[in-house]
Scaffold this active site. Structure first.
Site, PDB file in Angstrom:
ATOM      1  N   LYS A  84      -4.657   7.980   9.882  1.00 53.97           N
ATOM      2  CA  LYS A  84      -4.820   9.310  10.484  1.00 53.97           C
ATOM      3  C   LYS A  84      -5.137   9.186  11.972  1.00 53.97           C
ATOM      4  CE  LYS A  84      -3.940  11.837   6.913  1.00 53.97           C
ATOM      5  NZ  LYS A  84      -2.773  12.738   6.903  1.00 53.97           N
ATOM      6  N   LYS A  95      -3.072   9.306   0.392  1.00 56.41           N
ATOM      7  CA  LYS A  95      -4.388   9.817   0.778  1.00 56.41           C
ATOM      8  C   LYS A  95      -5.572   9.271  -0.001  1.00 56.41           C
ATOM      9  CE  LYS A  95      -3.928  13.791  -2.262  1.00 56.41           C
ATOM     10  NZ  LYS A  95      -4.066  15.240  -2.454  1.00 56.41           N
ATOM     11  N   ASN A 147       8.146  13.795  -1.430  1.00 56.55           N
ATOM     12  CA  ASN A 147       8.756  12.644  -2.124  1.00 56.55           C
ATOM     13  C   ASN A 147       8.141  12.445  -3.504  1.00 56.55           C
ATOM     14  OD1 ASN A 147       6.275  11.557  -1.611  1.00 56.55           O
ATOM     15  ND2 ASN A 147       7.023   9.644  -0.716  1.00 56.55           N
ATOM     16  N   SER A 193      -7.892  14.327   9.548  1.00 51.24           N
ATOM     17  CA  SER A 193      -9.066  14.273   8.677  1.00 51.24           C
ATOM     18  C   SER A 193     -10.301  13.972   9.506  1.00 51.24           C
ATOM     19  CB  SER A 193      -8.860  13.158   7.654  1.00 51.24           C
ATOM     20  OG  SER A 193     -10.071  12.861   7.001  1.00 51.24           O
ATOM     21  N   LEU A 208     -14.811  13.806  -5.067  1.00 53.05           N
ATOM     22  CA  LEU A 208     -15.900  14.282  -5.930  1.00 53.05           C
ATOM     23  C   LEU A 208     -15.502  15.432  -6.841  1.00 53.05           C
ATOM     24  CD1 LEU A 208     -18.899  14.343  -6.775  1.00 53.05           C
ATOM     25  CD2 LEU A 208     -19.293  15.931  -4.868  1.00 53.05           C
ATOM     26  N   TYR A 235      -6.692   4.225   5.116  1.00 52.30           N
ATOM     27  CA  TYR A 235      -6.262   5.636   5.105  1.00 52.30           C
ATOM     28  C   TYR A 235      -6.736   6.333   6.382  1.00 52.30           C
ATOM     29  CZ  TYR A 235      -6.761  10.620   4.446  1.00 52.30           C
ATOM     30  OH  TYR A 235      -6.745  11.966   4.664  1.00 52.30           O
TER      31      TYR A 235
END
Lengths: 356, 356
Positions: free
Chosen positions: A169, A99, A40, A139, A216, A165
Site C-alpha cells: 500500500k 489483503k 479476478n 490503508s 477481528l 501487505y
C-alpha cells in the site's frame, strides 16, 4: 448523496466483487453514477455461470440498477487495454488487492506482484487511454507505529510497517505521488481506510472471507454464528483501558459513501489529495465483542492469548480533513456496525455461497 | 581472486551488457566462473549482428574466455522462464535497471515497471527454478539524507529519498527482505554502491551513457574529449571544504571485484546480508575535476550554477563490514579512477560505437 448531474459518469471499480468494492458500487449506483466493475475473484465469490458475481447480483437487486462486469486480472495488461478501449471512464476507483496481512508475510512475491505490478499495469493502461482521475484504496497501515494520536494525514508514513501487505500500500502511494508530480494532468485521491466493518443494512452483501477471517469482526461474527469455535484475543496487557488493542472501526457503508463524496472533487483540478476515512475514535477488542454480543444476542466465546508481533496498542485516525474538504463523516455508530454485520452473518452463515 | 574451485559455477548476470554488469562479468570470468549474461539494451549498445553486445565482445577478448548472451527483458516472464529452463544457475547477479535519476522523475511508471516489476518477474522465475542465491545491485541512494557520516549499513533507509529511481532500489530491498523472511532457503546479498566511476584499466570497456551523462565523471570525461562544451557544477555554497558536493567515488573494477568477493559467502547459508561498496572517503566535485585534468592533461571547462534539488552536501560510506566479512576493500585511488576513465574516453570518444 445522489446528484442527478452525476448520471452517465462512468466509474471503473477494480476489485468490484469484493467487500469494499461491492459496497462502493451500491453507493455509486444510488448516487447516479454508471459503473463498470472488474474482479479476478481472488477474494470474491464468482457466480456459477461465470457472469455477474453474486455480490453484484445482489447490488443490482438492492439498487434496481445495472452494472457491467468483467473478469479481469490486473496482471493481464492485454485485458486492461481492451477494457479501456471498450469504455470511456470518468474515473477509476482501485480497490483490487490481496489483503491478508498474515498471508502477505508467507507469500510476499504474490502480494507485491498483485498489488504493485497490478497497479502499475492499471496506471499504464489508464494513462494510455487518457483516464487520469484515480482513487486508491489505501490503508492506515501505511502510518506504521503511531507517533501521535489521532493520526492525521501529515503523520509520517512508510516507517515501521510490519508486513508486506502494508508495504504494498505504501509503495503504491509513492508511485502515485511520483506519477502525479511527473504529469500534472493527473488527479489522484488516496483514501486511507481505518478498519472497515459491518455490511449494508439489508444484510444482503457483506464481507465474505475465503478461509479463516484475518480481521477481528468477521471472526467474531463467525464465532457467533457457530462457524468458528472461539475467538483468540491477542494480548490483554496493552496500555489501554481494558488491556486489549484499540482500533478505529468504520462502517463499510460510511466508507463507501466516502468514495462517492471523494469523486465530487474531480470537478476541479487539484493534483493529489490524501484523506483518512475513519470515525476518529477507537474501541477495544473487548468493547467490540461486547457490542456484538448485545446486537446479536449471541454469546461470543473468546480466549486471551499472547500478543501478536507487529500489533500496536492503540490506533485511531483524525478524519477532519475529509469532513472539511469532502463534506463526509461517519454517520453510523458501533451498534449499527454490529447489528448490520450480524444481519449479514446470520442471513448468510456461509457468506455468498449460503444463498445459492 | 581466481579460485579454480569456482570453475563451472554458472552465474546469471542481468544487465550484463551495461557498465557495472560488463565489468562484473570480466572479473567473474577471470575468477573462473562461467557466465550467462542477459540485457534488453535499454542502457547498452547492441551489436549490429544482434548477437554478443560490443561490451561483452571486448570482455571476451580481454579475458580470452567465452560468455553466453541472450537478449532478455525482465518484463518478459516467458523469456525468463525459458532462461531458467535452459540453464542451471549457481546464483544471480541482478544489475539490470533503469538508472537515470532525472529521467526517473519524468517517467516514473517506466522506472517502477522496469526496476520493481522486472525484479519481481526475475525472482518468481528464479524461485520456480529453485535458484535461491541472489545478489542485488542496490545504491547508497536508499539512505536518503545522511543522518551521520560515514554511512554504515545500519543507517536508516527509505526516508528522504528524493527520486523514483532511488525509491525503486529501496522497494526492491524491502521485497528481498520479505522474500527471505518468508522462505529461509534463500540467500540474498544486497550491495549498496556508492558512486561507480572509471573503467577497466585497458580502456576497452567503460561507461557509455546513451544521451547526455547523468553522473559527474562521464560528463567530465565528455567535456575533456570535446564531446560536451562545459560542465555544470550544481552549487558551490555547500558546507564542504571547497563548497561543492562531496561523494564517495568507487572504481568500477573495485566494485566488480566486490561482487566476486561476495559470491564466496554463498558457500554457507546466511539468509540476507547487506554491504556498502565504497572507498570510505569523499571527494568534492572540484577535487574530481582537478584530478581528472591532471590525469588527462586536458582542461575541463566548468561553470558554477545553483544547487540542484535533492542533492546533499556530503555523502560517503563505511565499507568496513565488506572488508571484515568479504575480505574486500578498494585497491584503486583517485588517480587510477581518472586515468582509466580517460583511457576509455579518449580511446572511445563516442563510446562503444567508436570502435565499429
Amino acid at each position: 448523496m445522489a446528484a442527478s448531474g452525476d448520471h452517465g459518469r462512468l466509474v471503473l471499480v477494480t476489485g468490484g466483487a469484493g467487500y469494499v468494492g461491492s459496497h462502493c458500487i451500491l453507493e455509486l449506483l444510488n448516487a447516479g453514477f454508471d459503473v463498470v466493475a472488474v474482479d479476478n475473484f481472488a477474494n470474491a465469490m464468482a457466480d456459477d455461470t461465470g457472469k455477474l458475481p453474486e455480490s453484484l447480483k445482489r447490488v443490482e437487486a438492492l439498487t434496481d440498477k445495472k452494472c457491467t462486469f468483467y473478469q479481469v486480472d490486473m496482471l493481464d495488461a492485454a485485458q486492461l487495454k481492451n477494457l479501456f478501449q471498450k469504455h470511456s471512464f470518468f474515473c477509476i476507483i482501485h480497490c483490487a488487492a490481496l489483503k491478508a496481512v498474515g498471508e502477505s508475510a508467507a507469500i510476499p512475491l504474490a502480494y507485491y506482484k498483485n498489488n504493485v505490478t497490478g497497479t502499475l499495469n492499471l496506471l499504464e493502461a489508464a494513462n494510455a487511454a487518457g483516464v487520469k482521475r484515480f482513487v486508491f484504496s489505501s490503508s492506515a497501515t501505511v502510518y506504521g507505529t503511531p507517533q501521535y494520536l489521532p493520526i492525521d494525514e501529515k503523520h509520517p508514513v512508510g516507517v515501521g510497517i510490519t508486513n508486506p501487505y502494508g508495504r504494498t500500500k505504501h509503495m503504491v502511494e509513492e508511485i502515485l505521488q511520483d506519477l502525479q508530480k511527473s504529469d500534472d494532468t493527473w488527479d489522484i485521491i488516496i483514501l486511507r481506510y481505518f478498519n472497515p466493518v459491518g455490511s449494508h443494512e439489508s444484510g444482503r452483501i457483506g464481507e465474505d472471507p475465503q478461509g479463516p477471517p484475518n480481521n477481528l469482526m468477521p471472526f467474531v461474527a463467525q464465532v457467533a454464528v457457530g462457524r468458528l469455535a472461539e475467538l483468540k484475543v491477542f494480548g490483554s496487557d496493552y496500555d489501554t483501558p481494558d488491556g486489549t488493542g484499540v482500533r478505529d472501526y468504520v462502517h463499510v457503508v460510511d466508507l463507501a459513501k466516502g468514495h462517492v463524496a471523494a469523486l465530487k472533487i474531480f470537478d476541479k483540478h487539484f493534483g493529489l489529495k490524501i484523506y483518512n476515512l475513519g470515525t476518529g475514535r477507537g474501541y477495544s477488542v473487548l468493547e467490540m465483542v461486547s457490542a456484538f454480543e448485545k446486537a446479536s444476542g449471541q454469546p461470543v466465546k473468546y480466549q486471551i492469548v499472547p500478543r501478536r508481533g507487529g500489533d500496536v496498542a492503540t490506533c485511531y485516525g483524525d478524519p477532519s480533513v475529509a469532513e472539511k474538504e469532502l463534506g463526509w463523516k461517519c454517520q453510523k455508530n458501533l451498534d449499527d456496525m454490529c447489528r448490520d454485520l450480524w444481519r449479514w452473518q446470520s442471513q448468510n452463515p456461509k457468506g455468498f455461497s449460503s444463498g445459492k
